[in-house]
Design a protein around this motif. Structure first.
Motif, PDB file in Angstrom:
ATOM      1  N   VAL A 119       0.872  -1.228  -0.120  1.00 54.30           N
ATOM      2  CA  VAL A 119       0.121  -0.081  -0.083  1.00 54.30           C
ATOM      3  C   VAL A 119       0.868   1.309  -0.093  1.00 54.30           C
ATOM      4  N   ILE A 120       0.585   2.203  -0.927  1.00 56.86           N
ATOM      5  CA  ILE A 120       1.207   3.403  -0.869  1.00 56.86           C
ATOM      6  C   ILE A 120       0.352   4.627  -0.553  1.00 56.86           C
ATOM      7  N   THR A 121       0.416   5.517   0.619  1.00 59.20           N
ATOM      8  CA  THR A 121      -0.469   6.335   0.826  1.00 59.20           C
ATOM      9  C   THR A 121       0.158   7.763   1.470  1.00 59.20           C
ATOM     10  N   ASN A 122      -0.593   8.818   1.314  1.00 58.53           N
ATOM     11  CA  ASN A 122      -0.245  10.185   1.864  1.00 58.53           C
ATOM     12  C   ASN A 122      -0.903  10.419   3.224  1.00 58.53           C
ATOM     13  N   ASN A 123      -1.369   9.426   3.721  1.00 64.89           N
ATOM     14  CA  ASN A 123      -1.840   9.500   5.193  1.00 64.89           C
ATOM     15  C   ASN A 123      -1.151   9.050   6.247  1.00 64.89           C
ATOM     16  N   GLY A 141       5.765  10.959   2.118  1.00 66.12           N
ATOM     17  CA  GLY A 141       6.440  12.041   2.450  1.00 66.12           C
ATOM     18  C   GLY A 141       5.812  13.558   1.753  1.00 66.12           C
ATOM     19  N   GLY A 142       6.376  14.355   2.352  1.00 65.55           N
ATOM     20  CA  GLY A 142       5.780  15.760   1.642  1.00 65.55           C
ATOM     21  C   GLY A 142       5.259  16.741   2.801  1.00 65.55           C
ATOM     22  N   GLU A 143       4.750  17.719   2.304  1.00 62.35           N
ATOM     23  CA  GLU A 143       4.214  18.587   3.171  1.00 62.35           C
ATOM     24  C   GLU A 143       3.146  18.173   4.041  1.00 62.35           C
ATOM     25  N   MET A 144       3.008  18.337   5.341  1.00 65.04           N
ATOM     26  CA  MET A 144       1.900  17.955   6.044  1.00 65.04           C
ATOM     27  C   MET A 144       0.689  19.088   5.954  1.00 65.04           C
ATOM     28  N   LEU A 145      -0.380  18.756   5.732  1.00 66.39           N
ATOM     29  CA  LEU A 145      -1.636  19.504   6.046  1.00 66.39           C
ATOM     30  C   LEU A 145      -2.100  19.332   7.473  1.00 66.39           C
ATOM     31  N   ASN A 146      -2.112  20.268   8.236  1.00 68.78           N
ATOM     32  CA  ASN A 146      -2.203  19.901   9.584  1.00 68.78           C
ATOM     33  C   ASN A 146      -3.900  19.395   9.730  1.00 68.78           C
ATOM     34  N   ASP A 147      -4.751  20.169   9.202  1.00 70.95           N
ATOM     35  CA  ASP A 147      -6.260  20.070   9.516  1.00 70.95           C
ATOM     36  C   ASP A 147      -6.427  18.588   8.666  1.00 70.95           C
ATOM     37  N   ILE A 149      -4.439  16.097   7.673  1.00 63.78           N
ATOM     38  CA  ILE A 149      -3.293  15.000   8.082  1.00 63.78           C
ATOM     39  C   ILE A 149      -3.220  14.260   6.840  1.00 63.78           C
ATOM     40  N   ALA A 150      -2.710  15.006   5.879  1.00 66.83           N
ATOM     41  CA  ALA A 150      -2.288  14.728   4.385  1.00 66.83           C
ATOM     42  C   ALA A 150      -1.095  15.228   4.258  1.00 66.83           C
ATOM     43  N   LEU A 151      -0.242  14.153   3.581  1.00 69.00           N
ATOM     44  CA  LEU A 151       1.304  14.793   3.086  1.00 69.00           C
ATOM     45  C   LEU A 151       0.858  15.040   1.304  1.00 69.00           C
ATOM     46  N   VAL A 152       1.283  16.335   1.410  1.00 71.97           N
ATOM     47  CA  VAL A 152       1.109  16.858  -0.140  1.00 71.97           C
ATOM     48  C   VAL A 152       2.246  17.339  -0.658  1.00 71.97           C
ATOM     49  N   GLY A 153       2.260  18.118  -2.032  1.00 73.66           N
ATOM     50  CA  GLY A 153       3.329  18.878  -2.385  1.00 73.66           C
ATOM     51  C   GLY A 153       4.147  18.117  -3.408  1.00 73.66           C
ATOM     52  N   ILE A 180     -16.177  14.841 -10.601  1.00 71.33           N
ATOM     53  CA  ILE A 180     -15.468  14.653  -9.107  1.00 71.33           C
ATOM     54  C   ILE A 180     -14.838  15.796  -8.539  1.00 71.33           C
ATOM     55  N   THR A 181     -15.052  16.437  -7.560  1.00 64.74           N
ATOM     56  CA  THR A 181     -14.597  17.469  -7.066  1.00 64.74           C
ATOM     57  C   THR A 181     -13.911  17.492  -5.801  1.00 64.74           C
ATOM     58  N   ASP A 182     -13.009  18.445  -5.280  1.00 60.62           N
ATOM     59  CA  ASP A 182     -12.441  18.411  -4.065  1.00 60.62           C
ATOM     60  C   ASP A 182     -12.161  19.932  -3.408  1.00 60.62           C
ATOM     61  N   SER A 183     -12.230  20.149  -2.109  1.00 58.28           N
ATOM     62  CA  SER A 183     -11.955  21.369  -1.729  1.00 58.28           C
ATOM     63  C   SER A 183     -10.527  22.063  -1.571  1.00 58.28           C
ATOM     64  N   SER A 184      -9.822  21.082  -1.450  1.00 56.07           N
ATOM     65  CA  SER A 184      -8.411  21.171  -1.368  1.00 56.07           C
ATOM     66  C   SER A 184      -7.556  20.872  -2.735  1.00 56.07           C
ATOM     67  N   LYS A 185      -6.809  21.956  -3.202  1.00 59.01           N
ATOM     68  CA  LYS A 185      -6.086  21.769  -4.339  1.00 59.01           C
ATOM     69  C   LYS A 185      -4.767  20.973  -4.158  1.00 59.01           C
ATOM     70  N   PRO A 186      -4.032  21.010  -3.039  1.00 60.12           N
ATOM     71  CA  PRO A 186      -3.076  20.304  -2.651  1.00 60.12           C
ATOM     72  C   PRO A 186      -3.126  18.777  -2.683  1.00 60.12           C
ATOM     73  N   GLU A 187      -4.282  18.504  -2.181  1.00 57.66           N
ATOM     74  CA  GLU A 187      -4.853  17.176  -2.085  1.00 57.66           C
ATOM     75  C   GLU A 187      -5.567  16.676  -3.349  1.00 57.66           C
ATOM     76  N   ARG A 188      -5.992  17.434  -3.904  1.00 61.10           N
ATOM     77  CA  ARG A 188      -6.499  17.135  -5.340  1.00 61.10           C
ATOM     78  C   ARG A 188      -5.234  16.859  -6.243  1.00 61.10           C
ATOM     79  N   ASP A 189      -4.296  17.381  -6.271  1.00 62.85           N
ATOM     80  CA  ASP A 189      -3.095  17.231  -6.986  1.00 62.85           C
ATOM     81  C   ASP A 189      -2.647  15.787  -6.790  1.00 62.85           C
ATOM     82  N   VAL A 190      -2.490  15.526  -5.417  1.00 63.91           N
ATOM     83  CA  VAL A 190      -1.831  14.222  -5.028  1.00 63.91           C
ATOM     84  C   VAL A 190      -2.867  13.016  -5.510  1.00 63.91           C
ATOM     85  N   LYS A 191      -4.368  13.359  -5.523  1.00 63.99           N
ATOM     86  CA  LYS A 191      -4.994  12.125  -6.152  1.00 63.99           C
ATOM     87  C   LYS A 191      -4.994  12.081  -7.430  1.00 63.99           C
TER      88      LYS A 191
END
Length: 232
Positions: A119-123, A141-147, A149-153, A180-191
């Motif tokens: 499994v590969i995850t950014n959580n 790995g990557g930058e942590m989004l504190n609210d 709890i996702a690694l992005v960037g 399909i849409t999301d509210s976070s651009k950094p998380e969207r980019d990882v998806k």
């Protein structure tokens, strides 16, 4: 108690009641009025609520940026049912992506019987749970989004770019008119990075997401292999 925990407690109450006075918050949480007012000011600065005379009310945009700890308590039965269905699609020896959504977090218990799974995850929370279950996994790995709890960037996306997965399981904040849409651009980019490196793509969607739209497009329904919902 740490300010973040106090603020999370306030948000949890406001999510349920929509609007509360300082007096009501103090009575429910056993905080002093001065402490509650400081936390309300901090939350207002983040755009999560609007202070009113004697209290606070959630902003209209608040639902677009719900912290993970709140999303993880919503529609739990539906999410578990969806994850049980999703896990049945994984074969022994598969390599799979799981995004940092609150839905995919519930997949962990259903994966322990699958042999030679990677499994590969950014959580990072999910990565720890998988390790406790003795499931081979990588955290991006990557930058942590504190609210969230996702690694992005770029670091997270670069790691994903070096993987070729059999399947990707992801969720999002909304789906409407086939988009399909999301509210976070950094998380969207990882998806999107995960979807691009997967042979098969599965969208995990409980009914609360249907008919909702958010600013950042992930994919059209025709671009994925299957939308998995809580229906039998």
């Amino acid at each position: 108690m740490l300010p973040l925990q106090r603020q999370n407690d306030i948000l949890r109450l406001l999510e349920k009641n929509k609007e509360m006075t300082v007096k009501e918050l103090c009575a429910a949480l056993f905080y002093s009025p001065a402490t509650v007012r400081r936390d309300l000011a901090a939350l207002e600065a983040k755009g999560m609520l609007k202070r009113s005379f004697g209290g606070a009310v959630l902003t209209e945009r608040y639902d677009e940026q719900l912290p993970l700890f709140i999303r993880a308590t919503q529609n739990i039965a539906a999410k578990k049912h969806i994850c049980a269905k999703a896990s049945s699609l994984i074969a022994n020896g598969d390599t799979v992506f799981l995004d940092a959504s609150s839905t995919t977090y519930f997949m962990a218990p259903y994966l322990s019987g699958i042999e030679d799974l990677t499994v590969i995850t950014n959580n990072p929370h999910l990565s720890v749970v998988l390790s406790e279950l003795k499931i081979h996994n990588f955290c991006t790995g990557g930058e942590m989004l504190n609210d969230s709890i996702a690694l992005v960037g770029s670091d997270a996306e670069r790691f994903i770019g070096g993987i070729r997965a059999h399947k990707c399981f992801f969720s999002a904040r909304g789906v409407k008119n086939g988009e399909i849409t999301d509210s976070s651009k950094p998380e969207r980019d990882v998806k999107i990075a995960m979807l691009a490196r997967s042979e098969q793509r599965y969208f995990l969607c409980d009914s609360s997401k249907e008919g909702l739209t958010f600013p950042y497009r992930i994919a059209e329904l025709w671009e994925i292999d299957q939308m998995i919902d809580e229906k039998e």
